[in-house]
Motif scaffolding. Structure first.
Motif, PDB file in Angstrom:
ATOM      1  N   HIS A  25       0.879  -1.166   0.000  1.00  0.00           N
ATOM      2  CA  HIS A  25       0.000   0.000   0.000  1.00  0.00           C
ATOM      3  C   HIS A  25       0.920   1.219   0.000  1.00  0.00           C
ATOM      4  O   HIS A  25       1.684   1.419   0.953  1.00  0.00           O
ATOM      5  CB  HIS A  25      -0.891  -0.009   1.234  1.00  0.00           C
ATOM      6  N   ALA A  26       0.873   1.993  -1.079  1.00  0.00           N
ATOM      7  CA  ALA A  26       1.733   3.174  -1.214  1.00  0.00           C
ATOM      8  C   ALA A  26       0.871   4.412  -1.395  1.00  0.00           C
ATOM      9  O   ALA A  26      -0.118   4.387  -2.136  1.00  0.00           O
ATOM     10  CB  ALA A  26       2.669   3.017  -2.405  1.00  0.00           C
ATOM     11  N   THR A  27       1.238   5.482  -0.696  1.00  0.00           N
ATOM     12  CA  THR A  27       0.577   6.771  -0.877  1.00  0.00           C
ATOM     13  C   THR A  27       1.651   7.833  -1.071  1.00  0.00           C
ATOM     14  O   THR A  27       2.799   7.660  -0.644  1.00  0.00           O
ATOM     15  CB  THR A  27      -0.300   7.147   0.337  1.00  0.00           C
ATOM     16  N   GLY A  28       1.264   8.907  -1.700  1.00  0.00           N
ATOM     17  CA  GLY A  28       2.231   9.972  -1.916  1.00  0.00           C
ATOM     18  C   GLY A  28       1.672  11.097  -2.746  1.00  0.00           C
ATOM     19  O   GLY A  28       0.459  11.255  -2.883  1.00  0.00           O
ATOM     20  N   ARG A  29       2.579  11.851  -3.326  1.00  0.00           N
ATOM     21  CA  ARG A  29       2.184  13.035  -4.086  1.00  0.00           C
ATOM     22  C   ARG A  29       2.520  12.866  -5.558  1.00  0.00           C
ATOM     23  O   ARG A  29       3.432  12.139  -5.926  1.00  0.00           O
ATOM     24  CB  ARG A  29       2.829  14.281  -3.509  1.00  0.00           C
ATOM     25  N   VAL A  30       1.753  13.548  -6.370  1.00  0.00           N
ATOM     26  CA  VAL A  30       1.940  13.528  -7.820  1.00  0.00           C
ATOM     27  C   VAL A  30       2.692  14.795  -8.205  1.00  0.00           C
ATOM     28  O   VAL A  30       2.329  15.898  -7.800  1.00  0.00           O
ATOM     29  CB  VAL A  30       0.581  13.483  -8.551  1.00  0.00           C
ATOM     30  N   ARG A  31       3.761  14.618  -8.979  1.00  0.00           N
ATOM     31  CA  ARG A  31       4.562  15.763  -9.418  1.00  0.00           C
ATOM     32  C   ARG A  31       4.705  15.697 -10.936  1.00  0.00           C
ATOM     33  O   ARG A  31       5.123  14.680 -11.484  1.00  0.00           O
ATOM     34  CB  ARG A  31       5.934  15.729  -8.753  1.00  0.00           C
ATOM     35  N   GLN A  32       4.317  16.765 -11.589  1.00  0.00           N
ATOM     36  CA  GLN A  32       4.466  16.825 -13.044  1.00  0.00           C
ATOM     37  C   GLN A  32       5.833  17.395 -13.375  1.00  0.00           C
ATOM     38  O   GLN A  32       6.303  18.333 -12.739  1.00  0.00           O
ATOM     39  CB  GLN A  32       3.388  17.696 -13.671  1.00  0.00           C
ATOM     40  N   SER A  33       6.477  16.800 -14.374  1.00  0.00           N
ATOM     41  CA  SER A  33       7.779  17.304 -14.818  1.00  0.00           C
ATOM     42  C   SER A  33       7.662  17.744 -16.275  1.00  0.00           C
ATOM     43  O   SER A  33       6.792  17.278 -17.018  1.00  0.00           O
ATOM     44  CB  SER A  33       8.861  16.228 -14.655  1.00  0.00           C
ATOM     45  N   ARG A  34       8.576  18.637 -16.659  1.00  0.00           N
ATOM     46  CA  ARG A  34       8.582  19.152 -18.025  1.00  0.00           C
ATOM     47  C   ARG A  34      10.013  19.502 -18.389  1.00  0.00           C
ATOM     48  O   ARG A  34      10.724  20.119 -17.595  1.00  0.00           O
ATOM     49  CB  ARG A  34       7.691  20.394 -18.101  1.00  0.00           C
ATOM     50  N   TYR A  35      10.433  19.060 -19.569  1.00  0.00           N
ATOM     51  CA  TYR A  35      11.771  19.423 -20.039  1.00  0.00           C
ATOM     52  C   TYR A  35      11.762  19.478 -21.560  1.00  0.00           C
ATOM     53  O   TYR A  35      10.819  19.017 -22.215  1.00  0.00           O
ATOM     54  CB  TYR A  35      12.827  18.426 -19.528  1.00  0.00           C
ATOM     55  N   GLU A  36      12.816  20.057 -22.108  1.00  0.00           N
ATOM     56  CA  GLU A  36      12.954  20.197 -23.559  1.00  0.00           C
ATOM     57  C   GLU A  36      13.878  19.103 -24.089  1.00  0.00           C
ATOM     58  O   GLU A  36      14.920  18.833 -23.510  1.00  0.00           O
ATOM     59  CB  GLU A  36      13.542  21.565 -23.912  1.00  0.00           C
ATOM     60  N   ARG A  37      13.480  18.464 -25.207  1.00  0.00           N
ATOM     61  CA  ARG A  37      14.307  17.474 -25.871  1.00  0.00           C
ATOM     62  C   ARG A  37      14.142  17.678 -27.380  1.00  0.00           C
ATOM     63  O   ARG A  37      13.036  17.569 -27.890  1.00  0.00           O
ATOM     64  CB  ARG A  37      13.902  16.066 -25.481  1.00  0.00           C
ATOM     65  N   ASN A  38      15.251  17.983 -28.020  1.00  0.00           N
ATOM     66  CA  ASN A  38      15.248  18.213 -29.474  1.00  0.00           C
ATOM     67  C   ASN A  38      14.227  19.273 -29.879  1.00  0.00           C
ATOM     68  O   ASN A  38      13.517  19.116 -30.866  1.00  0.00           O
ATOM     69  CB  ASN A  38      14.983  16.914 -30.234  1.00  0.00           C
ATOM     70  N   GLY A  39      14.111  20.327 -29.078  1.00  0.00           N
ATOM     71  CA  GLY A  39      13.197  21.421 -29.383  1.00  0.00           C
ATOM     72  C   GLY A  39      11.747  21.159 -29.043  1.00  0.00           C
ATOM     73  O   GLY A  39      10.896  22.016 -29.263  1.00  0.00           O
ATOM     74  N   GLU A  40      11.448  19.990 -28.523  1.00  0.00           N
ATOM     75  CA  GLU A  40      10.075  19.631 -28.143  1.00  0.00           C
ATOM     76  C   GLU A  40       9.949  19.593 -26.628  1.00  0.00           C
ATOM     77  O   GLU A  40      10.867  19.159 -25.938  1.00  0.00           O
ATOM     78  CB  GLU A  40       9.701  18.246 -28.697  1.00  0.00           C
ATOM     79  N   THR A  41       8.795  20.020 -26.118  1.00  0.00           N
ATOM     80  CA  THR A  41       8.528  19.942 -24.691  1.00  0.00           C
ATOM     81  C   THR A  41       8.006  18.544 -24.366  1.00  0.00           C
ATOM     82  O   THR A  41       7.061  18.073 -24.992  1.00  0.00           O
ATOM     83  CB  THR A  41       7.502  20.998 -24.266  1.00  0.00           C
ATOM     84  N   VAL A  42       8.652  17.892 -23.410  1.00  0.00           N
ATOM     85  CA  VAL A  42       8.263  16.546 -22.976  1.00  0.00           C
ATOM     86  C   VAL A  42       7.700  16.658 -21.564  1.00  0.00           C
ATOM     87  O   VAL A  42       8.328  17.245 -20.681  1.00  0.00           O
ATOM     88  CB  VAL A  42       9.478  15.593 -22.997  1.00  0.00           C
ATOM     89  N   TYR A  43       6.504  16.097 -21.375  1.00  0.00           N
ATOM     90  CA  TYR A  43       5.857  16.118 -20.070  1.00  0.00           C
ATOM     91  C   TYR A  43       5.884  14.723 -19.458  1.00  0.00           C
ATOM     92  O   TYR A  43       5.811  13.730 -20.166  1.00  0.00           O
ATOM     93  CB  TYR A  43       4.391  16.567 -20.193  1.00  0.00           C
ATOM     94  N   GLY A  44       5.974  14.682 -18.143  1.00  0.00           N
ATOM     95  CA  GLY A  44       5.937  13.413 -17.428  1.00  0.00           C
ATOM     96  C   GLY A  44       5.249  13.596 -16.090  1.00  0.00           C
ATOM     97  O   GLY A  44       5.045  14.721 -15.633  1.00  0.00           O
TER      98      GLY A  44
END
Length: 113
Positions: free
Chosen positions: A68-87
């Motif tokens: 049983h795991a609980t926690g927080r959600v964190r969105q990440s964003r970075y640039e790769r080859n001129g494109e924005t990548v979300y995670g």
């Protein structure tokens, strides 16, 4: 009022990757899904990230353990080859073993977290 983004997963560990300052667990959670007239398990894999004292807890867990795991959600964003990548990162705050490979876990809860 505080804004929050959190998660709760109850599932079985499929794999673990333990490093020096971070650990990753792949946890499978099953949902019922109706296919025709029959219900089938629909397995979803969730990769969670652990830091600090939760790394030591993860080292004691094994494949097949029900957790049983609980926690927080964190969105990440970075640039790769001129494109924005979300995670999306699932950062574990608390984790406990419910059953060790099908057997109830004894004294595995993280009451001191």
């Amino acid at each position: 009022m505080q804004n929050i983004a959190e998660f709760r997963i109850i599932g079985r560990i499929g794999s673990a990757e333990i490093k020096d300052k971070v650990a990753f667990l792949d946890i499978a959670a099953n949902y019922g899904r109706k296919v025709g007239n029959e219900w089938e398990d629909d397995t979803h894999w969730n990769r969670v990230t652990l830091f600090g004292k939760n790394i030591a807890r993860a080292e004691k867990m094994g494949k097949g353990d029900l957790v049983h795991a609980t926690g927080r959600v964190r969105q990440s964003r970075y640039e790769r080859n001129g494109e924005t990548v979300y995670g999306v990162d699932l950062i574990v705050d608390r984790i406990a073993v419910i059953a060790k490979n099908g057997r109830p876990a004894d004294d595995q809860h993280d009451d001191d977290a």
